[in-house]
Design a protein around this motif. Structure first.
Motif, PDB file in Angstrom:
ATOM      1  N   ILE A 129      -8.335  70.701  14.065  1.00 45.60           N
ATOM      2  CA  ILE A 129      -6.892  70.867  13.805  1.00 45.60           C
ATOM      3  C   ILE A 129      -6.142  69.586  14.109  1.00 45.60           C
ATOM      4  O   ILE A 129      -5.260  69.156  13.338  1.00 45.60           O
ATOM      5  CB  ILE A 129      -6.361  72.039  14.655  1.00 45.60           C
ATOM      6  N   ASN A 130      -6.468  68.917  15.233  1.00 41.15           N
ATOM      7  CA  ASN A 130      -5.784  67.672  15.578  1.00 41.15           C
ATOM      8  C   ASN A 130      -6.054  66.571  14.560  1.00 41.15           C
ATOM      9  O   ASN A 130      -5.149  65.813  14.192  1.00 41.15           O
ATOM     10  CB  ASN A 130      -6.220  67.214  16.970  1.00 41.15           C
ATOM     11  N   GLU A 170       6.312  61.735  15.325  1.00 46.99           N
ATOM     12  CA  GLU A 170       4.865  61.956  15.214  1.00 46.99           C
ATOM     13  C   GLU A 170       4.196  61.920  16.583  1.00 46.99           C
ATOM     14  O   GLU A 170       3.375  62.780  16.930  1.00 46.99           O
ATOM     15  CB  GLU A 170       4.244  60.909  14.300  1.00 46.99           C
ATOM     16  N   GLN A 171       4.526  60.906  17.393  1.00 44.67           N
ATOM     17  CA  GLN A 171       3.927  60.794  18.714  1.00 44.67           C
ATOM     18  C   GLN A 171       4.286  61.984  19.605  1.00 44.67           C
ATOM     19  O   GLN A 171       3.445  62.530  20.326  1.00 44.67           O
ATOM     20  CB  GLN A 171       4.367  59.489  19.366  1.00 44.67           C
ATOM     21  N   ALA A 172       5.554  62.386  19.566  1.00 47.89           N
ATOM     22  CA  ALA A 172       5.975  63.522  20.384  1.00 47.89           C
ATOM     23  C   ALA A 172       5.267  64.802  19.944  1.00 47.89           C
ATOM     24  O   ALA A 172       4.826  65.622  20.778  1.00 47.89           O
ATOM     25  CB  ALA A 172       7.486  63.688  20.294  1.00 47.89           C
ATOM     26  N   THR A 173       5.135  64.960  18.631  1.00 53.40           N
ATOM     27  CA  THR A 173       4.460  66.166  18.124  1.00 53.40           C
ATOM     28  C   THR A 173       2.987  66.194  18.509  1.00 53.40           C
ATOM     29  O   THR A 173       2.450  67.218  18.967  1.00 53.40           O
ATOM     30  CB  THR A 173       4.603  66.240  16.602  1.00 53.40           C
ATOM     31  N   LEU A 174       2.292  65.045  18.336  1.00 47.39           N
ATOM     32  CA  LEU A 174       0.880  64.990  18.690  1.00 47.39           C
ATOM     33  C   LEU A 174       0.661  65.167  20.191  1.00 47.39           C
ATOM     34  O   LEU A 174      -0.312  65.813  20.619  1.00 47.39           O
ATOM     35  CB  LEU A 174       0.275  63.668  18.222  1.00 47.39           C
ATOM     36  N   LEU A 185      -1.494  68.159  21.792  1.00 44.47           N
ATOM     37  CA  LEU A 185      -2.642  67.907  22.654  1.00 44.47           C
ATOM     38  C   LEU A 185      -2.538  68.708  23.961  1.00 44.47           C
ATOM     39  O   LEU A 185      -3.517  69.296  24.428  1.00 44.47           O
ATOM     40  CB  LEU A 185      -2.746  66.412  22.941  1.00 44.47           C
ATOM     41  N   LEU A 186      -1.338  68.719  24.564  1.00 45.68           N
ATOM     42  CA  LEU A 186      -1.168  69.476  25.807  1.00 45.68           C
ATOM     43  C   LEU A 186      -1.403  70.964  25.583  1.00 45.68           C
ATOM     44  O   LEU A 186      -2.102  71.628  26.359  1.00 45.68           O
ATOM     45  CB  LEU A 186       0.241  69.236  26.362  1.00 45.68           C
ATOM     46  N   VAL A 187      -0.811  71.475  24.519  1.00 46.19           N
ATOM     47  CA  VAL A 187      -0.986  72.902  24.226  1.00 46.19           C
ATOM     48  C   VAL A 187      -2.454  73.216  23.946  1.00 46.19           C
ATOM     49  O   VAL A 187      -3.005  74.240  24.380  1.00 46.19           O
ATOM     50  CB  VAL A 187      -0.097  73.307  23.040  1.00 46.19           C
ATOM     51  N   SER A 188      -3.150  72.309  23.246  1.00 48.87           N
ATOM     52  CA  SER A 188      -4.559  72.532  22.935  1.00 48.87           C
ATOM     53  C   SER A 188      -5.418  72.534  24.193  1.00 48.87           C
ATOM     54  O   SER A 188      -6.325  73.360  24.337  1.00 48.87           O
ATOM     55  CB  SER A 188      -5.059  71.456  21.963  1.00 48.87           C
TER      56      SER A 188
END
Length: 416
Positions: free
Chosen positions: A31-32, A101-105, A109-112
């Motif tokens: 997904i990432n 983009e950076q904030a979303t990724l 990542l944290l949620v994942s």
């Protein structure tokens, strides 16, 4: 604790948990990767197609004014130089897109990672529970096997589970216990009967020596006692030889050779007729037949069948011997009427139709059991059937693997 860590349940938990974690980690990574490849393009398109009018502008103050629909960014025609305002707008758009983009990724990542940690705990717990459910029948089988001894061979697992490998294993174990119980029971009965049969002639010999030869008996009495002792010794020797033959036949065959069963039956029948009563009618139908086996054991098989048919016949009776090309040896005789329910008992060691009287010429009750044992050693099938009145007697058939067995007639009892 150490035993638990080295148990099959711990190994299955580690295996299942690792597979679930690999699957979850792979899904999150996929997904990432997919989102990272297309995220910048989507954010850039959204930013460049959005027009925002600041509050208080003249256009927003006009009654009924609506914001125009976003217009996708277009490339400038070749040769046209962008204005400084256009360049500044482009740089601002690029900077805003990168930051979003950076904030979303980062948030993804944290949620994942949090989701993967929760999934790891849940997967290990599920793997431990699932391994316990899968291995529970094995625990039942192990506990049953651990409790078994000679005193409780009657216990069975009786696993209540859906059809599957473990169900078949438990049923196979129960079937093995059935065979073991039958074998142990047969061995106990055999040992008890053998001890009884051997104890009786020894008691007769002791009584004859102590009572018959007490004092100073006359020569005639000594001669009678001597004859009686020799008779009992011969009976004991025959019993011991029969027991040894039964033990040898139970061990199976080490080597086989082609045996002319027809010629063997001819020779044994001639020997049996020499000792049979003169009024015994002998009918034979001997077709050529060669089987693979041990000549000595097959000779004992035919000899015991004929001896049993002669010993338990009646005056003016009938003896039929048949050898068919299909691999069937049949010996039938007249005699006392036998109840069909008593036929299986006659195939067991030391079993007789009537109680033993310990008279001269009386068998030890091993003849048919030896026949059944020799038939099993040769992979043959033995069946017995009581002949109806008025003739009575018994009919025994032996199907050898050399021929194709015919259909078994109704009422015949399998013995091998």
């Amino acid at each position: 604790m150490r035993a638990v860590l080295h148990s099959e349940r711990a190994r299955l938990t580690a295996l299942y948990g690792s597979l679930l974690l690999l699957a979850g980690g792979g899904l999150i990574a996929l997904i990432n990767i997919l989102l990272r490849n297309g995220l910048y393009t989507r954010i850039s398109g959204a930013v460049t197609t959005t027009r925002i009018l600041p509050p208080g502008s003249e256009a927003s103050a006009v009654p009924g004014y609506r914001l125009p629909m976003p217009v996708p960014a277009e490339s400038l025609a070749p040769g046209i130089t962008p204005t400084p305002e256009q360049i500044a707008a482009w740089k601002a758009t690029q900077d805003l897109t990168s930051r979003v983009e950076q904030a979303t990724l980062h948030e993804l990542l944290l949620v994942s990672l949090v989701a993967l940690a929760v999934f790891a705990v849940l997967s290990i717990w599920l793997a431990w529970w699932m391994a316990g459910r899968v291995l529970r029948p094995l625990g039942v089988i192990t506990e049953t096997a651990r409790r078994l001894s000679g005193a409780n061979l009657h216990e069975r697992i009786g696993l209540k589970a859906p059809p599957g490998e473990l169900k078949r294993l438990a049923d196979t174990f129960d079937g093995m216990l059935d065979r073991m119980e039958d074998l142990v029971g047969a061995q106990r009965r055999f040992a008890a009967n053998a001890a009884h049969e051997l104890r009786t002639p020894l008691a007769v010999q002791r009584a004859a020596a102590e009572i018959g030869l007490a004092g100073d008996p006359p020569p005639q009495k000594v001669a009678r006692i001597r004859s009686k002792l020799i008779e009992v010794a011969d009976s004991s020797q025959h019993l011991v030889e029969s027991l040894l033959l039964l033990a040898v036949s139970e061990e199976g065959l080490e080597a086989t050779e082609p045996v002319d069963l027809t010629a063997l039956a001819e020779a044994e029948l001639a020997a049996a007729r020499a000792t049979a009563p003169q009024d015994l009618l002998v009918v034979r139908d001997l077709a050529p037949l060669t089987v693979a086996g041990d000549r000595t054991l097959l000779g004992h098989l035919v000899r015991n069948l004929l001896a049993n048919a002669v010993r338990h016949n009646r005056a003016g009776g009938r003896l039929e011997v048949t050898v068919s090309p299909e691999g069937v040896l049949t010996v039938s005789n007249t005699g006392p009427v036998i109840e069909p329910r008593d036929v299986p008992r006659l195939l067991e060691p030391f079993r007789r139709r009537a109680e033993r009287q310990h008279t001269a010429g009386e068998g030890a009750g091993l003849g048919l059991s030896i026949v059944a044992s020799i038939a099993r050693a040769h992979g043959a099938e033995l069946t017995a059937r009581a002949n109806p009145a008025p003739g009575g007697g018994l009919m025994v058939r032996v199907w050898f693997p050399a021929g194709a067995p015919a259909a078994r007639p109704a009422g015949e009892t399998p013995g091998a």
